[in-house]
Design a protein around this motif. Structure first.
Motif, PDB file in Angstrom:
ATOM      1  N   MET A 145       0.833  -1.207   0.000  1.00 48.15           N
ATOM      2  CA  MET A 145       0.000   0.000   0.000  1.00 48.15           C
ATOM      3  C   MET A 145       0.866   1.254   0.000  1.00 48.15           C
ATOM      4  O   MET A 145       0.569   2.223  -0.697  1.00 48.15           O
ATOM      5  CB  MET A 145      -0.937  -0.003   1.216  1.00 48.15           C
ATOM      6  CG  MET A 145      -1.963  -1.115   1.192  1.00 48.15           C
ATOM      7  SD  MET A 145      -3.003  -1.101  -0.280  1.00 48.15           S
ATOM      8  CE  MET A 145      -3.866   0.429  -0.043  1.00 48.15           C
ATOM      9  N   GLU A 146       1.952   1.234   0.762  1.00 51.45           N
ATOM     10  CA  GLU A 146       2.869   2.374   0.789  1.00 51.45           C
ATOM     11  C   GLU A 146       3.493   2.593  -0.588  1.00 51.45           C
ATOM     12  O   GLU A 146       3.603   3.728  -1.059  1.00 51.45           O
ATOM     13  CB  GLU A 146       3.963   2.116   1.833  1.00 51.45           C
ATOM     14  CG  GLU A 146       4.981   3.222   1.960  1.00 51.45           C
ATOM     15  CD  GLU A 146       6.057   2.862   2.962  1.00 51.45           C
ATOM     16  OE1 GLU A 146       7.220   3.233   2.714  1.00 51.45           O
ATOM     17  OE2 GLU A 146       5.738   2.207   3.973  1.00 51.45           O
ATOM     18  N   ASN A 147       3.887   1.499  -1.256  1.00 46.30           N
ATOM     19  CA  ASN A 147       4.464   1.619  -2.605  1.00 46.30           C
ATOM     20  C   ASN A 147       3.456   2.169  -3.600  1.00 46.30           C
ATOM     21  O   ASN A 147       3.803   2.996  -4.453  1.00 46.30           O
ATOM     22  CB  ASN A 147       4.985   0.264  -3.083  1.00 46.30           C
ATOM     23  CG  ASN A 147       6.199  -0.190  -2.314  1.00 46.30           C
ATOM     24  OD1 ASN A 147       6.849   0.587  -1.637  1.00 46.30           O
ATOM     25  ND2 ASN A 147       6.507  -1.464  -2.397  1.00 46.30           N
ATOM     26  N   ILE A 148       2.204   1.740  -3.500  1.00 42.66           N
ATOM     27  CA  ILE A 148       1.170   2.234  -4.410  1.00 42.66           C
ATOM     28  C   ILE A 148       0.956   3.737  -4.195  1.00 42.66           C
ATOM     29  O   ILE A 148       0.835   4.504  -5.156  1.00 42.66           O
ATOM     30  CB  ILE A 148      -0.147   1.448  -4.210  1.00 42.66           C
ATOM     31  CG1 ILE A 148       0.018   0.026  -4.743  1.00 42.66           C
ATOM     32  CG2 ILE A 148      -1.325   2.137  -4.889  1.00 42.66           C
ATOM     33  CD1 ILE A 148      -1.140  -0.892  -4.427  1.00 42.66           C
ATOM     34  N   GLU A 149       0.924   4.163  -2.936  1.00 42.32           N
ATOM     35  CA  GLU A 149       0.763   5.595  -2.657  1.00 42.32           C
ATOM     36  C   GLU A 149       1.943   6.396  -3.198  1.00 42.32           C
ATOM     37  O   GLU A 149       1.768   7.475  -3.764  1.00 42.32           O
ATOM     38  CB  GLU A 149       0.615   5.819  -1.154  1.00 42.32           C
ATOM     39  CG  GLU A 149      -0.701   5.325  -0.594  1.00 42.32           C
ATOM     40  CD  GLU A 149      -0.764   5.406   0.927  1.00 42.32           C
ATOM     41  OE1 GLU A 149       0.196   5.930   1.540  1.00 42.32           O
ATOM     42  OE2 GLU A 149      -1.768   4.924   1.484  1.00 42.32           O
ATOM     43  N   THR A 150       3.161   5.869  -3.044  1.00 43.27           N
ATOM     44  CA  THR A 150       4.345   6.552  -3.568  1.00 43.27           C
ATOM     45  C   THR A 150       4.279   6.674  -5.078  1.00 43.27           C
ATOM     46  O   THR A 150       4.580   7.734  -5.648  1.00 43.27           O
ATOM     47  CB  THR A 150       5.617   5.791  -3.154  1.00 43.27           C
ATOM     48  OG1 THR A 150       5.660   5.684  -1.728  1.00 43.27           O
ATOM     49  CG2 THR A 150       6.864   6.501  -3.636  1.00 43.27           C
TER      50      THR A 150
END
Length: 192
Positions: A145-150
């Protein structure tokens, strides 16, 4: 006024809330319950991760896994083979079936138990593998999820980066082709 403030101080003052404390005797504090549930769930996931973490299997383990995969296909192919044998050589097949008719009933029960335990153990292994994979997926979810937001933030920053806006000089400069020595050599070679 002193009486009312004294009552309020008794009920809500000095770091205590008698109404809340009394209510929590009959009804769970939802926020504290959610915190306990979250802590329990994180503990369960951590336990799954440590318990079911995949380790590199050795040659013997891989050999045994392969050996464990043989009985089901062997039984399926053997059953199909019996049908073929019955069609190809009915007398041979009938003689073999007469031999099976002589097997005592307790031996059939024993065979049923062995086959049931084998397939039950295989099912249990598959369920544990599935739980292990789900646990690994759940532990990776926050990072994904953090990678998708980035990536979404990067995409938002890139939109319109090359827009020249109302600067006509910059737009004209952008449209001019760059000097490319390799391309010029190629053009000269083609014209010669």
């Amino acid at each position: 006024m002193g009486l009312i403030s004294g009552i309020f101080a008794f009920l809500f003052g000095e770091g205590r809330n008698v109404v809340r404390e009394t209510t929590e005797v009959f009804r769970e504090n939802a926020e504290q319950g959610a915190k306990r549930d979250l802590t329990r769930q994180q503990g369960v996931l951590e336990q799954y991760r440590t318990e079911f973490e995949r380790v590199q299997k050795g040659a013997f383990d891989r050999f045994m896994d392969g050996l464990n995969r043989l009985p089901r296909p062997a039984m399926a192919l053997g059953t199909l083979g019996l049908f073929v044998a019955a069609m190809v050589d009915p007398l041979w097949f009938a003689a073999r079936m007469q031999g099976i008719a002589l097997v005592p009933e307790p031996l059939w029960w024993l065979l049923g138990v062995v086959v049931s335990f084998y397939f039950g153990a295989r099912h249990q292994t598959k369920v544990q593998d599935l739980q292990r994979e789900i646990s690994a997926t759940m532990t990776r979810t926050p990072k994904v999820m953090e990678n998708i937001e980035t990536l979404a933030e990067m995409r938002e920053r890139l939109i319109g980066v090359a827009d020249t806006g109302t600067d006509a000089g910059l737009a004209d400069e952008v449209l001019k082709p760059d000097f490319n020595p390799a391309l010029e050599d190629w053009r000269r070679g083609r014209s010669a």
